[in-house]
Motif scaffolding. Structure first.
Motif, PDB file in Angstrom:
ATOM      1  N   ASP A  62       6.415   0.810 -15.837  1.00 48.57           N
ATOM      2  CA  ASP A  62       7.096   2.009 -16.283  1.00 48.57           C
ATOM      3  C   ASP A  62       8.378   1.596 -16.994  1.00 48.57           C
ATOM      4  O   ASP A  62       8.662   0.401 -17.174  1.00 48.57           O
ATOM      5  N   GLN A  63       9.202   2.575 -17.416  1.00 53.74           N
ATOM      6  CA  GLN A  63      10.488   2.229 -18.038  1.00 53.74           C
ATOM      7  C   GLN A  63      11.301   1.344 -17.106  1.00 53.74           C
ATOM      8  O   GLN A  63      11.923   0.384 -17.547  1.00 53.74           O
ATOM      9  N   GLU A 188      -0.030   1.333 -15.312  1.00 56.17           N
ATOM     10  CA  GLU A 188       0.971   2.333 -15.660  1.00 56.17           C
ATOM     11  C   GLU A 188       1.357   3.099 -14.406  1.00 56.17           C
ATOM     12  O   GLU A 188       0.633   3.105 -13.395  1.00 56.17           O
ATOM     13  N   ALA A 189       2.489   3.783 -14.458  1.00 60.24           N
ATOM     14  CA  ALA A 189       2.959   4.519 -13.285  1.00 60.24           C
ATOM     15  C   ALA A 189       2.089   5.749 -13.002  1.00 60.24           C
ATOM     16  O   ALA A 189       1.794   6.065 -11.858  1.00 60.24           O
ATOM     17  N   ARG A 292       2.009   8.358 -23.045  1.00 60.99           N
ATOM     18  CA  ARG A 292       1.494   7.232 -22.254  1.00 60.99           C
ATOM     19  C   ARG A 292       0.973   6.124 -23.159  1.00 60.99           C
ATOM     20  O   ARG A 292       1.142   4.943 -22.862  1.00 60.99           O
ATOM     21  N   ASN A 295       3.582   3.439 -24.446  1.00 60.58           N
ATOM     22  CA  ASN A 295       4.231   2.512 -23.526  1.00 60.58           C
ATOM     23  C   ASN A 295       3.988   1.065 -23.949  1.00 60.58           C
ATOM     24  O   ASN A 295       2.886   0.536 -23.793  1.00 60.58           O
TER      25      ASN A 295
END
Length: 397
Positions: A62-63, A188-189, A292, A295
């Protein structure tokens, strides 16, 4: 199953497929929810590593990246008697899969043997959930299993084994292999796991974290398949033609992003009509899906996302499914047709289905290939739009 790994009274989850999705998504959720997870896989090196480490790391990309350690896991070799033994264990509460649609028929005989043994030892009711990217995936697995299950066991299985369809959603990119830590996986989150509650034959106990139980699964499945999977494949096929290599780079291309968004809006209009989704909320869902894709930490390769284009051109799959639905309501399909056309130009030499599709076009011509693969009859508006899209995209290569 060593006693020091699985306490005698701990609930067990048997999961077929110890690949990135199995470890990074389904297996991780089950372990976090209190299950002792037994992976079944054909890869001896992965099986050995899981049995040596009994743990692995999941990097959430994630970020703000963070890492989770998944513990209390082991593995057995697929199609072995160990799988039958673990399937029949009275503490086994749920069986899941993440093996790929074409492999379901290969694991079915082992599951059938396990069900017979489970009946013999009077194990309690439990559930089977196939977590594959297609509609009615668990029903398909059940059909394969029942072909190998003697008929005298069918009524017992109907009563004691819940074969529940589901919708799964999490991007788990490949290409992150760390030779020193081969079990670790990046994800991914965001994730979503929705299961058809009426098909269950036993409670999901312990409750799986963030699993949604619903009696309206079709809407969830088609929303996800015709938005996330449709957009993902579209980005891969269009991005490949534009010379990109990863999803984040492809969706950053304005031309790719324009067609992808247009296709998802066409698909969305059909989904709103079919399932009664709120129009504004679905528009926000599309925005979230495209975000998404952007990312950069996922760095998901187009070759992975776009592989097996013949399967992805299935009548109910991510490209033709929303297109047929849109035409049912006489809605536009201009962008969806362009995306379908791009699949016919996905030229990846080490992907068998890509080679097959390219060769078909070369052998019979694009008009006949499109008619055969899509079911759109020559002369129809749908057929014309795909063929025109093919020629336009080809001219820009």
């Amino acid at each position: 199953m060593p006693d020091d790994v699985a306490p005698p009274n701990k609930p067990i989850a048997l999961h077929f497929g110890a690949g990135n999705i199995g470890r990074g998504f389904i297996g991780a959720l089950l372990a976090d929810s209190g299950y002792h997870v037994i992976f079944s896989d054909v890869n001896q090196a992965v099986v050995d590593a899981l049995n040596h480490e009994h743990a692995y790391r999941v990097d959430v990309l994630d970020q703000q990246e963070f890492t989770k350690t998944i513990k209390d896991v082991e593995a057995v070799k697929s199609e072995s008697q160990d799988v039958v033994r673990d399937l029949a264990h009275p503490n086994t509460r749920i069986v899941t899969t993440a093996v790929g649609v074409t492999i379901l028929q290969k694991i079915a005989p082992t599951i059938a043997n396990g069900l017979q043994e489970r009946r013999r030892v009077s194990a309690p009711p439990f559930n089977v959930v196939a977590c594959e990217n297609m509609v009615n995936q668990t029903e398909i697995l059940k059909d394969h299993v029942y072909k190998h299950l003697p008929e005298e066991h069918h009524a017992w299985a109907d009563e004691h084994v819940g074969f529940a369809n589901c919708s799964v959603d999490r991007i788990v990119p490949g290409g992150r292999l760390d030779e020193e830590h081969p079990l670790d996986v990046g994800v991914e989150a965001f994730f979503e796991w929705v299961v058809h509650k009426p098909a269950l034959r036993a409670p999901i106990d312990p409750v799986v974290q963030s699993m949604v139980l619903t009696d309206k699964l079709d809407a969830y499945i088609e929303r996800k398949l015709f938005t996330l999977n449709c957009g993902h494949a579209a980005t891969a096929y269009l991005g490949h033609l534009r010379g990109h290599h990863t999803i984040d780079r492809a969706i950053a291309d304005p031309e790719v992003a324009r067609i992808v968004r247009g296709g998802l809006e066409e698909s969305g209009a059909a989904l709103v009509r079919r399932h009664g989704f709120n129009k504004e909320e679905h528009a926000q869902y599309i925005d979230r899906i495209i975000d998404r894709f952007k990312n950069p930490k996922l760095s998901d390769r187009l070759e992975r996302v776009g592989k097996q284009p013949v399967r992805k051109l299935g009548r109910q799959d991510r490209l033709l499914g929303p297109t047929y639905m849109a035409r049912e309501y006489e809605l536009p399909i201009d962008n969806l047709a362009r995306i379908i056309a791009a699949a016919f130009l996905f030229d990846v030499k080490d992907d068998e289905e890509s080679v097959q599709l390219i060769e078909k076009v070369q052998k019979v011509g694009v008009e006949d290939a499109v008619a055969e693969m899509t079911g759109f009859k020559t002369g129809t508006d749908e057929h014309r739009k795909v063929v025109e899209g093919y020629h336009q995209l080809q001219s820009k290569k």
